[in-house]
Design a protein around this motif. Sequence first.
Motif, PDB file in Angstrom:
ATOM      1  N   ALA A 172       0.528  -1.493   0.228  1.00 31.46           N
ATOM      2  CA  ALA A 172       0.064  -0.270   0.193  1.00 31.46           C
ATOM      3  C   ALA A 172       1.259   1.123  -0.314  1.00 31.46           C
ATOM      4  O   ALA A 172       0.572   2.035  -0.711  1.00 31.46           O
ATOM      5  CB  ALA A 172      -0.681  -0.158   1.350  1.00 31.46           C
ATOM      6  N   LEU A 173       1.543   1.693   0.443  1.00 29.80           N
ATOM      7  CA  LEU A 173       2.853   2.316   0.896  1.00 29.80           C
ATOM      8  C   LEU A 173       3.331   2.373  -0.838  1.00 29.80           C
ATOM      9  O   LEU A 173       3.690   3.616  -1.359  1.00 29.80           O
ATOM     10  CB  LEU A 173       4.284   2.493   1.601  1.00 29.80           C
ATOM     11  CG  LEU A 173       5.172   3.001   1.956  1.00 29.80           C
ATOM     12  CD1 LEU A 173       4.456   4.762   2.597  1.00 29.80           C
ATOM     13  CD2 LEU A 173       6.599   2.662   3.243  1.00 29.80           C
ATOM     14  N   ALA A 174       4.174   1.377  -0.938  1.00 34.24           N
ATOM     15  CA  ALA A 174       3.882   1.911  -2.775  1.00 34.24           C
ATOM     16  C   ALA A 174       2.949   1.697  -3.716  1.00 34.24           C
ATOM     17  O   ALA A 174       3.855   3.107  -4.597  1.00 34.24           O
ATOM     18  CB  ALA A 174       5.127   0.185  -3.279  1.00 34.24           C
ATOM     19  N   ALA A 175       1.977   2.264  -3.643  1.00 37.49           N
ATOM     20  CA  ALA A 175       1.226   2.296  -3.833  1.00 37.49           C
ATOM     21  C   ALA A 175       0.744   3.442  -4.312  1.00 37.49           C
ATOM     22  O   ALA A 175       0.706   4.711  -4.998  1.00 37.49           O
ATOM     23  CB  ALA A 175      -0.387   1.401  -4.279  1.00 37.49           C
ATOM     24  N   TRP A 176       0.805   4.302  -3.313  1.00 35.98           N
ATOM     25  CA  TRP A 176       0.651   5.379  -2.559  1.00 35.98           C
ATOM     26  C   TRP A 176       1.768   6.717  -3.530  1.00 35.98           C
ATOM     27  O   TRP A 176       1.712   7.435  -3.886  1.00 35.98           O
ATOM     28  CB  TRP A 176       0.198   6.136  -1.009  1.00 35.98           C
ATOM     29  CG  TRP A 176       0.389   6.847  -0.591  1.00 35.98           C
ATOM     30  CD1 TRP A 176      -0.445   8.091  -0.171  1.00 35.98           C
ATOM     31  CD2 TRP A 176       1.179   7.864  -0.362  1.00 35.98           C
ATOM     32  NE1 TRP A 176      -0.274   9.482  -0.089  1.00 35.98           N
ATOM     33  CE2 TRP A 176       1.631   9.108  -0.140  1.00 35.98           C
ATOM     34  CE3 TRP A 176       3.020   7.707   0.293  1.00 35.98           C
ATOM     35  CZ2 TRP A 176       2.365   9.841   0.867  1.00 35.98           C
ATOM     36  CZ3 TRP A 176       3.841   8.439   0.486  1.00 35.98           C
ATOM     37  CH2 TRP A 176       2.979  10.073   1.746  1.00 35.98           C
ATOM     38  N   GLN A 177       2.967   6.232  -2.701  1.00 32.61           N
ATOM     39  CA  GLN A 177       4.254   6.135  -3.627  1.00 32.61           C
ATOM     40  C   GLN A 177       4.112   6.970  -5.058  1.00 32.61           C
ATOM     41  O   GLN A 177       4.632   7.909  -5.788  1.00 32.61           O
ATOM     42  CB  GLN A 177       5.755   5.738  -3.032  1.00 32.61           C
ATOM     43  CG  GLN A 177       5.791   5.912  -1.744  1.00 32.61           C
ATOM     44  CD  GLN A 177       6.898   4.656  -1.280  1.00 32.61           C
ATOM     45  OE1 GLN A 177       7.512   4.483  -2.002  1.00 32.61           O
ATOM     46  NE2 GLN A 177       7.570   5.148  -0.060  1.00 32.61           N
ATOM     47  N   GLN A 178       3.451   5.734  -5.735  1.00 35.57           N
ATOM     48  CA  GLN A 178       3.670   5.633  -7.100  1.00 35.57           C
ATOM     49  C   GLN A 178       2.765   5.993  -7.991  1.00 35.57           C
ATOM     50  O   GLN A 178       3.020   6.321  -8.966  1.00 35.57           O
ATOM     51  CB  GLN A 178       4.069   3.969  -7.608  1.00 35.57           C
ATOM     52  CG  GLN A 178       5.539   3.833  -7.550  1.00 35.57           C
ATOM     53  CD  GLN A 178       4.950   2.053  -6.813  1.00 35.57           C
ATOM     54  OE1 GLN A 178       4.349   1.744  -8.167  1.00 35.57           O
ATOM     55  NE2 GLN A 178       6.240   1.684  -6.861  1.00 35.57           N
ATOM     56  N   LEU A 224      -2.476   8.848   2.982  1.00 33.22           N
ATOM     57  CA  LEU A 224      -1.242   7.662   3.948  1.00 33.22           C
ATOM     58  C   LEU A 224      -1.951   7.372   5.154  1.00 33.22           C
ATOM     59  O   LEU A 224      -2.312   6.186   5.622  1.00 33.22           O
ATOM     60  CB  LEU A 224      -0.223   8.126   4.041  1.00 33.22           C
ATOM     61  CG  LEU A 224       0.208   7.120   4.419  1.00 33.22           C
ATOM     62  CD1 LEU A 224       0.816   6.385   3.340  1.00 33.22           C
ATOM     63  CD2 LEU A 224       2.398   8.657   4.710  1.00 33.22           C
ATOM     64  N   VAL A 225      -1.413   8.783   6.201  1.00 35.23           N
ATOM     65  CA  VAL A 225      -1.900   8.185   7.659  1.00 35.23           C
ATOM     66  C   VAL A 225      -4.283   7.737   7.497  1.00 35.23           C
ATOM     67  O   VAL A 225      -4.347   6.459   8.761  1.00 35.23           O
ATOM     68  CB  VAL A 225      -2.171   9.715   8.608  1.00 35.23           C
ATOM     69  CG1 VAL A 225      -2.072   9.416  10.041  1.00 35.23           C
ATOM     70  CG2 VAL A 225      -0.208  10.212   8.045  1.00 35.23           C
ATOM     71  N   LYS A 226      -4.899   7.721   6.856  1.00 35.32           N
ATOM     72  CA  LYS A 226      -5.792   7.609   7.357  1.00 35.32           C
ATOM     73  C   LYS A 226      -6.460   6.860   7.171  1.00 35.32           C
ATOM     74  O   LYS A 226      -7.792   6.357   7.219  1.00 35.32           O
ATOM     75  CB  LYS A 226      -6.790   9.430   8.131  1.00 35.32           C
ATOM     76  CG  LYS A 226      -6.371  10.498   8.963  1.00 35.32           C
ATOM     77  CD  LYS A 226      -6.663  10.685  10.680  1.00 35.32           C
ATOM     78  CE  LYS A 226      -5.740  11.924  11.234  1.00 35.32           C
ATOM     79  NZ  LYS A 226      -7.054  13.260  10.825  1.00 35.32           N
ATOM     80  N   ASP A 227      -6.485   6.423   5.680  1.00 34.47           N
ATOM     81  CA  ASP A 227      -7.086   6.138   5.440  1.00 34.47           C
ATOM     82  C   ASP A 227      -6.749   4.321   5.276  1.00 34.47           C
ATOM     83  O   ASP A 227      -6.829   3.251   4.726  1.00 34.47           O
ATOM     84  CB  ASP A 227      -7.509   6.328   3.617  1.00 34.47           C
ATOM     85  CG  ASP A 227      -8.898   6.867   3.240  1.00 34.47           C
ATOM     86  OD1 ASP A 227      -8.449   7.940   3.989  1.00 34.47           O
ATOM     87  OD2 ASP A 227      -9.350   6.098   3.363  1.00 34.47           O
ATOM     88  N   LEU A 228      -4.747   4.641   5.220  1.00 40.20           N
ATOM     89  CA  LEU A 228      -4.248   3.262   5.012  1.00 40.20           C
ATOM     90  C   LEU A 228      -3.968   2.848   6.219  1.00 40.20           C
ATOM     91  O   LEU A 228      -2.662   1.923   6.286  1.00 40.20           O
ATOM     92  CB  LEU A 228      -2.951   3.762   3.664  1.00 40.20           C
ATOM     93  CG  LEU A 228      -3.429   4.011   2.389  1.00 40.20           C
ATOM     94  CD1 LEU A 228      -1.900   3.562   1.677  1.00 40.20           C
ATOM     95  CD2 LEU A 228      -3.772   2.506   1.648  1.00 40.20           C
ATOM     96  N   LEU A 229      -3.317   4.034   7.801  1.00 40.67           N
ATOM     97  CA  LEU A 229      -2.904   3.663   8.393  1.00 40.67           C
ATOM     98  C   LEU A 229      -1.244   3.343   8.359  1.00 40.67           C
ATOM     99  O   LEU A 229      -0.690   2.823   9.412  1.00 40.67           O
ATOM    100  CB  LEU A 229      -3.935   2.615   9.397  1.00 40.67           C
ATOM    101  CG  LEU A 229      -3.572   2.515  10.867  1.00 40.67           C
ATOM    102  CD1 LEU A 229      -4.692   3.502  11.237  1.00 40.67           C
ATOM    103  CD2 LEU A 229      -4.960   1.701  11.752  1.00 40.67           C
ATOM    104  N   ILE A 269      -7.156   1.128  -3.462  1.00 42.72           N
ATOM    105  CA  ILE A 269      -6.295   0.327  -3.019  1.00 42.72           C
ATOM    106  C   ILE A 269      -7.488  -0.169  -1.352  1.00 42.72           C
ATOM    107  O   ILE A 269      -6.922  -0.814  -0.658  1.00 42.72           O
ATOM    108  CB  ILE A 269      -4.858   0.098  -2.684  1.00 42.72           C
ATOM    109  CG1 ILE A 269      -4.929   1.726  -2.131  1.00 42.72           C
ATOM    110  CG2 ILE A 269      -4.670  -0.057  -4.107  1.00 42.72           C
ATOM    111  CD1 ILE A 269      -3.686   1.967  -1.380  1.00 42.72           C
ATOM    112  N   VAL A 270      -8.374   1.045  -0.820  1.00 44.62           N
ATOM    113  CA  VAL A 270      -8.836   0.617   0.204  1.00 44.62           C
ATOM    114  C   VAL A 270     -10.441   1.188   0.503  1.00 44.62           C
ATOM    115  O   VAL A 270     -11.059   2.284  -0.897  1.00 44.62           O
ATOM    116  CB  VAL A 270      -8.512   1.765   1.032  1.00 44.62           C
ATOM    117  CG1 VAL A 270      -6.567   1.013   1.813  1.00 44.62           C
ATOM    118  CG2 VAL A 270      -7.902   2.994   0.845  1.00 44.62           C
ATOM    119  N   ASP A 271     -11.504   0.142   0.859  1.00 48.23           N
ATOM    120  CA  ASP A 271     -12.461   1.228   0.786  1.00 48.23           C
ATOM    121  C   ASP A 271     -12.317   2.321   2.304  1.00 48.23           C
ATOM    122  O   ASP A 271     -12.109   1.827   3.493  1.00 48.23           O
ATOM    123  CB  ASP A 271     -13.680  -0.194   1.485  1.00 48.23           C
ATOM    124  CG  ASP A 271     -14.942   0.491   1.735  1.00 48.23           C
ATOM    125  OD1 ASP A 271     -15.631   0.581   0.398  1.00 48.23           O
ATOM    126  OD2 ASP A 271     -15.114   0.998   3.029  1.00 48.23           O
TER     127      ASP A 271
END
Length: 475
Positions: free
Chosen positions: A316-322, A355-360, A454-456
Amino acid sequence: TTHLVWFRHDLRITDHSALHAACQSPDAKVIALYIATPGQWQAHGMAARQATFLLQHLQTLQQSLADKGIPLFYQQCDDFHQAVEAVDAFCKKQHVSHLFYHYQYEINERDRDRALEAKLHGQVVCQGFDDSVLLAPGSLVTGKQEMYKVFTPFRKAFIQRLQEMEITCFPAPKKRTNVDMGTLAALTPFDYPQQAVDETLFPTGEQAALARLRQFCQSTVADYHQQRDFPAQQGTSQLSPYLALGVLSPRQCFNRLRAEHPTLLEQSDGGAFTWLSELVWREFYRHLLVAWPRLCQHHPFVAWTQQVLWQQDEKALAAWQQGKTGFPIVDAAMRQLNGTGWMHNRLRMICASFLVKDLLIDWRAGERYFIAQLLDGDLAANNGGWQWAASTGTDAAPYFRIFNPTTQGERFDPQGTFIRQWVPELAKVPDSDIHQPHRWAERQGRALDYPTPIVDHKQARQMTLAAFEAAKAAQ
Ligand code: FAD
């Protein structure tokens, strides 16, 4: 006597407190020094693009100082510890009697300067200046003599102080003729990764920065309060890379703004006042670093948030970064960052919140990634922005206030103009569906070459609220 000006993040010759002071005596020999510290930059995670921007500005600085008869010497060593040794050796070799420099407020930088002053004690007279701020950290405190923890009263006190004082800019020094310029070694690239800077977005040099400031204060700023949240508009100054490296000073910003808007300090809204408020945010975060140095070590301001159980999700971090999260506004923003080294403020808030609140995911992973990409990377502002978005900072967004990335996109990029600039996969999606393109694709029976979310958001929101509440209860 020989006066040395040690340049760091203050790469300009106009309104430079240390340079101005060093040039006060007509007989003194004035020389300048810059020391690159790639090992330290690595440790701080500095962006390759920022290193390139810095080198470009050093080259123009060397030229503009040479035009004033002041040689800029250049050295490279690994870290701040070695930089102290290098300045000491340089002072001995050049028979320096006085050292002039600007304070930096981060913890390693302050330790370095303290060590240097101790080392030079008795040999070289050292004079430091508060230059990267309008008001020196520590000089604006509450009735209890403490640093403000809340922005609005800080700003009120700040503006009152500005009303009581004169902010002056120093001119560039006059040409000097008493130092043999010899042939100065050309600046060699640093032993640090480099990445090209788009000159059409961020042209090099003090003159370019001053021209942008003038143009912004003469026109764009009038609508700043209405335009500044819309990334498809050129509604903000885009001066941050220059302010971060000190190619421009906050006094130059304030004085130019006031010259165009003389009643600025009597206002409480409108474009010019709102822009001044942003400059005050910049100061607020710098003052906070000095009052609470542990912020430089990436500790949250609010201690209980240390207990939040973050997700370890590399994918998920990589998806956010890219920029592949499936949330168009987030992806467009992250691609703007990766592509240019700059991101619009509204988008920084949306991406940090996501990043913080949807992917925690721990805000520090985001803080690190931003610094590694940003042309305007600045510890105080970046840490302040991340702690605001993560609800871990002073005067931050409360933890239960969670941006919905879809509605943020609908509000601030209604036609998807910005999204389309950075996510060409969505070029054919109509405006009305641009924020939820898969719904449209499904209706049309089409396949989109774009990730599904990638998230609901609704579920993620519940999970995040629970994680923060558990941490709070455990305090
Ligand atoms: P304008 O809107 O024209 O503002 C003028 C100047 O004021 C900016 O150039 C900047 O120096 C200062 N400023 C504006 N907003 C802020 C703010 N919220 N906090 C501190 N200073 C501000 N800014 C950085 O300079 N470096 C960073 O590393 C950085 N990281 C950030 C990370 C996050 C998560 C967030 C939410 C914000 C961050 N900011 C950072 C603040 C802000 O987003 C940028 O300063 C701004 O987008 C720069 O664009 P501009 O020059 O057009 O700003």
